[in-house]
Structures are given as C-alpha cells and as structure tokens.
Design an enzyme around this catalytic site. Structure first.
Site, PDB file in Angstrom:
ATOM      1  N   CYS A   5       0.810  -1.226   0.000  1.00 53.08           N
ATOM      2  CA  CYS A   5       0.000   0.000   0.000  1.00 53.08           C
ATOM      3  C   CYS A   5       0.837   1.267   0.000  1.00 53.08           C
ATOM      4  CB  CYS A   5      -0.936   0.005   1.198  1.00 53.08           C
ATOM      5  SG  CYS A   5      -0.099  -0.005   2.799  1.00 53.08           S
ATOM      6  N   CYS A  28      -2.977  -5.133   4.580  1.00 48.24           N
ATOM      7  CA  CYS A  28      -2.808  -5.632   3.213  1.00 48.24           C
ATOM      8  C   CYS A  28      -2.794  -7.152   3.177  1.00 48.24           C
ATOM      9  CB  CYS A  28      -1.520  -5.075   2.610  1.00 48.24           C
ATOM     10  SG  CYS A  28      -1.559  -3.298   2.279  1.00 48.24           S
ATOM     11  N   CYS A 111     -24.122 -42.982   2.333  1.00 51.22           N
ATOM     12  CA  CYS A 111     -23.708 -41.713   2.922  1.00 51.22           C
ATOM     13  C   CYS A 111     -24.068 -41.710   4.410  1.00 51.22           C
ATOM     14  CB  CYS A 111     -24.382 -40.544   2.200  1.00 51.22           C
ATOM     15  SG  CYS A 111     -23.988 -38.924   2.887  1.00 51.22           S
ATOM     16  N   CYS A 183     -11.234 -32.141 -14.061  1.00 52.70           N
ATOM     17  CA  CYS A 183      -9.951 -32.608 -13.562  1.00 52.70           C
ATOM     18  C   CYS A 183      -9.935 -34.130 -13.572  1.00 52.70           C
ATOM     19  CB  CYS A 183      -9.717 -32.070 -12.157  1.00 52.70           C
ATOM     20  SG  CYS A 183      -8.257 -32.758 -11.323  1.00 52.70           S
ATOM     21  N   CYS A 198      -1.060 -22.042 -22.962  1.00 50.31           N
ATOM     22  CA  CYS A 198      -0.385 -23.130 -22.248  1.00 50.31           C
ATOM     23  C   CYS A 198      -1.369 -24.244 -21.880  1.00 50.31           C
ATOM     24  CB  CYS A 198       0.290 -22.571 -20.995  1.00 50.31           C
ATOM     25  SG  CYS A 198       1.000 -23.832 -19.931  1.00 50.31           S
TER      26      CYS A 198
END
Length: 338
Positions: A5, A28, A111, A183, A198
């Site tokens: 800052c 910051c 679950c 992913c 890339c």
C-alpha cells in the site's frame, strides 16, 4: 513503509511469516488472504514470492470466522480429494465424504450424513444401480451436446431461422464444452480459454497437474514425449503427423546430433574466452586500474578461459549426446513400435 500500500506503518503492524522473510502490513495481508480464500484458492502464496503460506499464518490473517471455516473446509476437501479412497456423496447439496477402502467386490456405499443416507457406487461414484453395470456420469448442462431441431416443412423461412438459430446454439455450446473440462483426479470443473495458450494445467482443488489436451495426469516431461500433446496449441497432433514426426526423428537423429555437436564444440570453445574477455574488459574500464593492470586482467581471464572451455565442451558433448541418443532410440523408437 508497506511495499503493497506504500503507506508508512509502525513496526508492530508488520506480522512475520513462517514461509519467507518478506514483510507487509497486516491490513494488506488480511485483504490479500481474504480474496484468495474467497476465490477458493487453498494454496495461498506470499504476495512477494512463490512461497506458500502455512495454514497457521492463513488462519491468523483471516479475521472473519466464516472465512476461517471456509478455509478449513477447502483444506479438508483438498486432502480427501487427493487421496484414492474417499468417495463424495452424489446427492445434491451434500458435501459428505465416505472413507472407503477395498470396496471393489462390495461397491455399495451409504452416505453417513444425518438425514441423507444416499446409496451410491464405489466405482462410478453415481447413485446405486443394482441391476446394471456402471455408466459414466451424465454431462453437466453447459457441457451437453445439443441436438438439432428439425425444421417444419410447411414454413421454410421459419424452418431456416430455426436451423440457423439451432446451429448457432450448437456452435456456442460446443465452444463452451471446449472451454470447460473436468480434472482427471477430482472431477472438478476447470475453465480455460481454448485459444492455444499453455496446456499445462494445475487443479486448484486437488493440486493435480494434468494436460489440457489429453486430460491425463502428467509430469514435467510430458510435452517432450512423443505423445502428440504440445505445450501450446488447441488440439494434439493427429496420429499420422505424430508417426511421421517420430519416424523422421529416428532417421535424422544421427545427422542432427552430429550437426549440433559440430556447431556446439567451436562455439563453446571460442565463445567462452571471448565472453570472459569482454566482460572483464567492461568491468575494468569502470574501475581505477591502470592500462597495464587492465591488459593483464583481460589477458589472464582469456588464458584461463582457454584452459577451462575445452573441459566444459567435453562435459557438455559427453553428457548431451548420449542423452539425446537415449531419448530418440529409447522413448521415441519404443513409441513408434507401439
């Protein structure tokens, strides 16, 4: 003065970090960490260097309890996603993970979250299907391939408009499908502008390093291997182009390696003394040395470089040529034989 800052601060306003010696004011740092956690970034690095902040520093710099809980949840999910055993419940709005190991023969999981109890498959991670084989997960709505709507024959103009609108929607959805992939480890959705930039991707959820083109977990030498995937580009090479490139490399390798070695030997042998002489001459001109002392220092550096440069050349050629031959007639040739 805080380097972020640019405001003068008292010394006690600069907290110490365990990862590095850089200092910034607390305000910051808190704002920086708050933004990182809000953007679901678990690995928060120092704002001045790539060093990762330890979780203790991140918790200390998060003033809001809700953000601290969110960060703890992200850490827990990252740890579970990176492990091979845990399975996430596929029920909507359920973030419960079942720690399952050795469930290949009995793939039915339940679950354990209170009020959920969803049954799902260990293999495909989809709702339990006792009467059928595992099926792949259905694509997300934005990734689904639209089907063209047939035009009505009685209204050709309206039919053309529908067809044009349908083709434009198909192109738009196809572009979205190219820009969003999953992913290969944790199946989290990854967005990337498919502009040929890339292709080395790093998942922020589980930290998986994968190739955008083939969607496989990779190492740093993936783009040097004859896989057809390029570091830049929109799609991998075709099979014909990849085979031609491998075949040309195998046939032309002796000539190319000999050419590179023949150019590298004189360049290194002569270039190092010239570089050292120019560098020492430039440094001596700014010093208080006399003309004789400058001439002596330049001459000694050139003579020393003439003695050292053949050794560097021999090491470079002796190590580089076998490595290139091993790569061409090992990795490339085996890939071509497959």
């Amino acid at each position: 003065e805080c380097p972020l800052c640019l405001l003068p601060q008292p010394p006690e306003a600069f907290p110490t970090l365990a990862c590095c010696a850089h200092r910034s004011c607390r305000a910051c740092l808190e704002q920086y960490v708050r933004l990182a956690v809000s953007e679901s970034r678990v690995l928060v690095s120092c704002p001045h260097c790539p060093a990762a902040l330890p979780p203790t520093d991140v918790r200390r710099l998060l003033p809001e309890p809700a953000l601290r809980d969110k960060y703890e949840e992200f850490l827990r999910r990252r740890l579970l996603v990176a492990a091979p055993g845990p399975r996430w419940c596929p029920a909507p709005d359920c973030s419960y993970a079942v720690l399952a190991h050795g469930c290949a023969e009995c793939p039915r999981l339940t679950c354990g979250r209170e009020g959920c109890g969803t049954e799902f498959c260990y293999h495909c991670r989809q709702p339990w299907h006792p009467d059928g084989p595992c099926v792949p997960a259905p694509p997300a709505p934005g990734l689904a391939t639209p089907t063209a709507q047939p035009a009505q024959p009685e209204d050709s103009a309206h039919g053309e408009a529908l067809a044009q609108d349908g083709s434009s929607r198909a192109r738009m959805c196809h572009t979205e499908a190219e820009d969003i992939k999953v992913c290969p480890r944790c199946t989290a959705f990854i967005m990337k502008i498919n502009d040929g930039s890339c292709n080395r991707m790093n998942c922020t959820v589980c930290g998986c390093l994968f190739c955008w083109l083939c969607l496989r977990e990779i190492s740093d030498v993936h783009f040097l291997s004859p896989s057809g995937c390029t570091f830049w580009g929109k799609r991998p090479w075709s099979r014909t182009r990849r085979i031609l490139w491998q075949l040309g490399m195998v046939l032309a390798a002796p000539m190319l390696i000999s050419l590179v070695a023949g150019v590298a030997v004189p360049v290194i042998t002569i270039g190092i003394p010239i570089y050292m002489g120019r560098k020492v001459l430039g440094q001596s001109q700014w010093s208080s040395l006399s003309g004789c002392q400058q001439c002596l220092s330049v001459t000694s550096s050139v003579l020393l470089s003439l003695f050292v440069s053949p050794i560097i050349t021999a090491i470079t050629v002796g190590v580089g040529v076998p490595l290139m031959l091993t790569y061409v007639y090992g990795t490339v040739l085996l890939s071509l034989c497959r």
